[in-house]
Design a protein around this motif. Sequence first.
Motif, PDB file in Angstrom:
ATOM      1  N   TYR A  38       0.823  -1.202   0.000  1.00 50.91           N
ATOM      2  CA  TYR A  38       0.000   0.000   0.000  1.00 50.91           C
ATOM      3  C   TYR A  38       0.862   1.259   0.000  1.00 50.91           C
ATOM      4  O   TYR A  38       0.527   2.248  -0.660  1.00 50.91           O
ATOM      5  CB  TYR A  38      -0.913   0.016   1.221  1.00 50.91           C
ATOM      6  N   ALA A  39       1.952   1.233   0.755  1.00 50.27           N
ATOM      7  CA  ALA A  39       2.826   2.403   0.810  1.00 50.27           C
ATOM      8  C   ALA A  39       3.385   2.721  -0.568  1.00 50.27           C
ATOM      9  O   ALA A  39       3.441   3.879  -0.989  1.00 50.27           O
ATOM     10  CB  ALA A  39       3.955   2.174   1.809  1.00 50.27           C
ATOM     11  N   ALA A  40       3.807   1.675  -1.294  1.00 49.30           N
ATOM     12  CA  ALA A  40       4.354   1.885  -2.631  1.00 49.30           C
ATOM     13  C   ALA A  40       3.281   2.397  -3.579  1.00 49.30           C
ATOM     14  O   ALA A  40       3.529   3.286  -4.405  1.00 49.30           O
ATOM     15  CB  ALA A  40       4.955   0.589  -3.156  1.00 49.30           C
ATOM     16  N   ASP A  41       2.077   1.874  -3.480  1.00 47.59           N
ATOM     17  CA  ASP A  41       1.000   2.266  -4.390  1.00 47.59           C
ATOM     18  C   ASP A  41       0.523   3.686  -4.115  1.00 47.59           C
ATOM     19  O   ASP A  41       0.252   4.450  -5.048  1.00 47.59           O
ATOM     20  CB  ASP A  41      -0.167   1.291  -4.256  1.00 47.59           C
ATOM     21  N   ASP A  42       0.419   4.064  -2.845  1.00 49.64           N
ATOM     22  CA  ASP A  42      -0.105   5.375  -2.472  1.00 49.64           C
ATOM     23  C   ASP A  42       0.981   6.397  -2.162  1.00 49.64           C
ATOM     24  O   ASP A  42       0.685   7.516  -1.735  1.00 49.64           O
ATOM     25  CB  ASP A  42      -1.011   5.247  -1.240  1.00 49.64           C
ATOM     26  N   VAL A  43       2.245   6.019  -2.357  1.00 48.34           N
ATOM     27  CA  VAL A  43       3.404   6.885  -2.082  1.00 48.34           C
ATOM     28  C   VAL A  43       3.363   7.376  -0.632  1.00 48.34           C
ATOM     29  O   VAL A  43       3.437   8.572  -0.343  1.00 48.34           O
ATOM     30  CB  VAL A  43       3.483   8.076  -3.065  1.00 48.34           C
ATOM     31  N   LEU A  44       3.217   6.442   0.274  1.00 46.48           N
ATOM     32  CA  LEU A  44       3.225   6.730   1.702  1.00 46.48           C
ATOM     33  C   LEU A  44       4.619   6.486   2.265  1.00 46.48           C
ATOM     34  O   LEU A  44       5.385   5.696   1.706  1.00 46.48           O
ATOM     35  CB  LEU A  44       2.207   5.836   2.419  1.00 46.48           C
ATOM     36  N   THR A  51      -0.190   8.516   7.285  1.00 46.32           N
ATOM     37  CA  THR A  51      -0.478   8.908   5.901  1.00 46.32           C
ATOM     38  C   THR A  51      -0.220  10.400   5.721  1.00 46.32           C
ATOM     39  O   THR A  51      -0.331  10.908   4.617  1.00 46.32           O
ATOM     40  CB  THR A  51      -1.944   8.639   5.547  1.00 46.32           C
ATOM     41  N   GLU A  52       0.056  11.085   6.844  1.00 47.79           N
ATOM     42  CA  GLU A  52       0.194  12.549   6.889  1.00 47.79           C
ATOM     43  C   GLU A  52      -1.130  13.255   6.600  1.00 47.79           C
ATOM     44  O   GLU A  52      -1.142  14.417   6.216  1.00 47.79           O
ATOM     45  CB  GLU A  52       1.294  13.030   5.937  1.00 47.79           C
ATOM     46  N   CYS A  53      -2.238  12.533   6.782  1.00 50.28           N
ATOM     47  CA  CYS A  53      -3.556  13.166   6.710  1.00 50.28           C
ATOM     48  C   CYS A  53      -3.797  13.981   7.979  1.00 50.28           C
ATOM     49  O   CYS A  53      -3.303  13.637   9.056  1.00 50.28           O
ATOM     50  CB  CYS A  53      -4.664  12.116   6.612  1.00 50.28           C
ATOM     51  N   ASP A  54      -4.592  15.030   7.866  1.00 54.55           N
ATOM     52  CA  ASP A  54      -5.061  15.710   9.071  1.00 54.55           C
ATOM     53  C   ASP A  54      -6.114  14.826   9.730  1.00 54.55           C
ATOM     54  O   ASP A  54      -6.712  13.960   9.074  1.00 54.55           O
ATOM     55  CB  ASP A  54      -5.637  17.078   8.725  1.00 54.55           C
ATOM     56  N   PRO A  55      -6.357  14.993  11.036  1.00 56.75           N
ATOM     57  CA  PRO A  55      -7.285  14.107  11.751  1.00 56.75           C
ATOM     58  C   PRO A  55      -8.676  14.028  11.130  1.00 56.75           C
ATOM     59  O   PRO A  55      -9.274  12.952  11.060  1.00 56.75           O
ATOM     60  CB  PRO A  55      -7.343  14.717  13.150  1.00 56.75           C
ATOM     61  N   ARG A  56      -9.206  15.141  10.657  1.00 53.51           N
ATOM     62  CA  ARG A  56     -10.553  15.138  10.087  1.00 53.51           C
ATOM     63  C   ARG A  56     -10.603  14.316   8.796  1.00 53.51           C
ATOM     64  O   ARG A  56     -11.526  13.520   8.595  1.00 53.51           O
ATOM     65  CB  ARG A  56     -10.993  16.570   9.814  1.00 53.51           C
ATOM     66  N   SER A  57      -9.605  14.473   7.944  1.00 53.85           N
ATOM     67  CA  SER A  57      -9.574  13.717   6.687  1.00 53.85           C
ATOM     68  C   SER A  57      -9.405  12.229   6.958  1.00 53.85           C
ATOM     69  O   SER A  57     -10.051  11.386   6.323  1.00 53.85           O
ATOM     70  CB  SER A  57      -8.444  14.224   5.788  1.00 53.85           C
ATOM     71  N   ALA A  58      -8.509  11.899   7.910  1.00 53.78           N
ATOM     72  CA  ALA A  58      -8.308  10.489   8.253  1.00 53.78           C
ATOM     73  C   ALA A  58      -9.596   9.870   8.790  1.00 53.78           C
ATOM     74  O   ALA A  58      -9.938   8.727   8.453  1.00 53.78           O
ATOM     75  CB  ALA A  58      -7.181  10.364   9.276  1.00 53.78           C
ATOM     76  N   ILE A 175      -5.843   5.260  11.604  1.00 50.69           N
ATOM     77  CA  ILE A 175      -6.296   5.266  12.993  1.00 50.69           C
ATOM     78  C   ILE A 175      -5.443   6.211  13.836  1.00 50.69           C
ATOM     79  O   ILE A 175      -5.966   6.980  14.662  1.00 50.69           O
ATOM     80  CB  ILE A 175      -6.273   3.834  13.577  1.00 50.69           C
ATOM     81  N   LEU A 176      -4.144   6.173  13.622  1.00 55.21           N
ATOM     82  CA  LEU A 176      -3.262   7.074  14.376  1.00 55.21           C
ATOM     83  C   LEU A 176      -3.418   8.515  13.908  1.00 55.21           C
ATOM     84  O   LEU A 176      -3.421   9.443  14.726  1.00 55.21           O
ATOM     85  CB  LEU A 176      -1.801   6.633  14.239  1.00 55.21           C
ATOM     86  N   ASP A 177      -3.547   8.727  12.608  1.00 53.41           N
ATOM     87  CA  ASP A 177      -3.736  10.090  12.109  1.00 53.41           C
ATOM     88  C   ASP A 177      -5.033  10.691  12.623  1.00 53.41           C
ATOM     89  O   ASP A 177      -5.118  11.902  12.875  1.00 53.41           O
ATOM     90  CB  ASP A 177      -3.734  10.107  10.577  1.00 53.41           C
ATOM     91  N   ALA A 178      -6.067   9.839  12.798  1.00 49.10           N
ATOM     92  CA  ALA A 178      -7.347  10.330  13.325  1.00 49.10           C
ATOM     93  C   ALA A 178      -7.314  10.515  14.832  1.00 49.10           C
ATOM     94  O   ALA A 178      -8.203  11.169  15.396  1.00 49.10           O
ATOM     95  CB  ALA A 178      -8.466   9.359  12.950  1.00 49.10           C
ATOM     96  N   GLY A 179      -6.322   9.941  15.488  1.00 53.80           N
ATOM     97  CA  GLY A 179      -6.192  10.087  16.939  1.00 53.80           C
ATOM     98  C   GLY A 179      -7.085   9.158  17.735  1.00 53.80           C
ATOM     99  O   GLY A 179      -7.358   9.418  18.912  1.00 53.80           O
ATOM    100  N   TYR A 180      -7.524   8.038  17.127  1.00 52.12           N
ATOM    101  CA  TYR A 180      -8.437   7.144  17.823  1.00 52.12           C
ATOM    102  C   TYR A 180      -7.742   6.246  18.841  1.00 52.12           C
ATOM    103  O   TYR A 180      -8.349   5.877  19.845  1.00 52.12           O
ATOM    104  CB  TYR A 180      -9.193   6.273  16.819  1.00 52.12           C
ATOM    105  N   LEU A 181      -6.520   5.828  18.562  1.00 56.38           N
ATOM    106  CA  LEU A 181      -5.765   4.966  19.471  1.00 56.38           C
ATOM    107  C   LEU A 181      -4.359   5.521  19.655  1.00 56.38           C
ATOM    108  O   LEU A 181      -3.884   6.294  18.810  1.00 56.38           O
ATOM    109  CB  LEU A 181      -5.678   3.536  18.913  1.00 56.38           C
TER     110      LEU A 181
END
Length: 257
Positions: A38-44, A51-58, A175-181
Amino acid sequence: MGLLDKLKSLLEFSFRVLPDAPPLTAEQERGLALGAMYAADDVLPVNALTTECDPRSAAKILDAGWGVTDATTARDTYAFLLQGGGHRAVYTCVRGYLNAGWDLTRSDERARLEQATREIPAVAAQRGERPDVALRYFNAAWPQRAMMQWHHPRRIIDSIAAWDAARVVHVSRFILDAGYLDPAEAWSAIAEATAMCRSEYASWEEFQLGFLAGRAFWQSSTGGYDSMEMGRDYRRFTSCGKQLLTRVDSPWRRWAW
């Protein structure tokens, strides 16, 4: 983009590394490598669980794709992938019946389908799975069975645990980007996924095949993908796997199985 530019971009390809990411233990790096397809496909980033998403987007992505909205549902998803068997349980009910090439005569193919229809419900019941669900999965996967097989020699892949393990890593990023756990809980789930896979595969090559087979098995069961879409997806992830197996900067080359 011209041909020379395309060739240059291929030659300059490298896996994404997040600068100044917190250092990881060897165990964490190995676990993170389970999600490298997934990292290779999505350039993560291959060196950080984000994913470097903000919490709301994640949070939006988790809700739409996984039904994860909080810590409880995040843990439920881990339980489904690690303890509930994900798609592994039903796959074991039907994999032997999918082990057939494309050179069958019409009569042989009809006989195989009749045998599967007759026997799969009993196999599923013995394994504690719903017979109707197992048969539905088989019928959906039968036309796509080549994506679940070794090619030299052709045989069905034994385990799709790699598919569930890779998803443990991938969903953990959101999950981590969203701050759930907290990170410790996510890394614990990833360590469990690592242990699960080490008993199923002997190499990263086998892990890649398990991922590809599991993804194709899942796609065929949803009814939301046609054969052309599945073929494009399969080729894309096959290319990701080839990069991971061959490039010197790959996490799969850094960490022997």
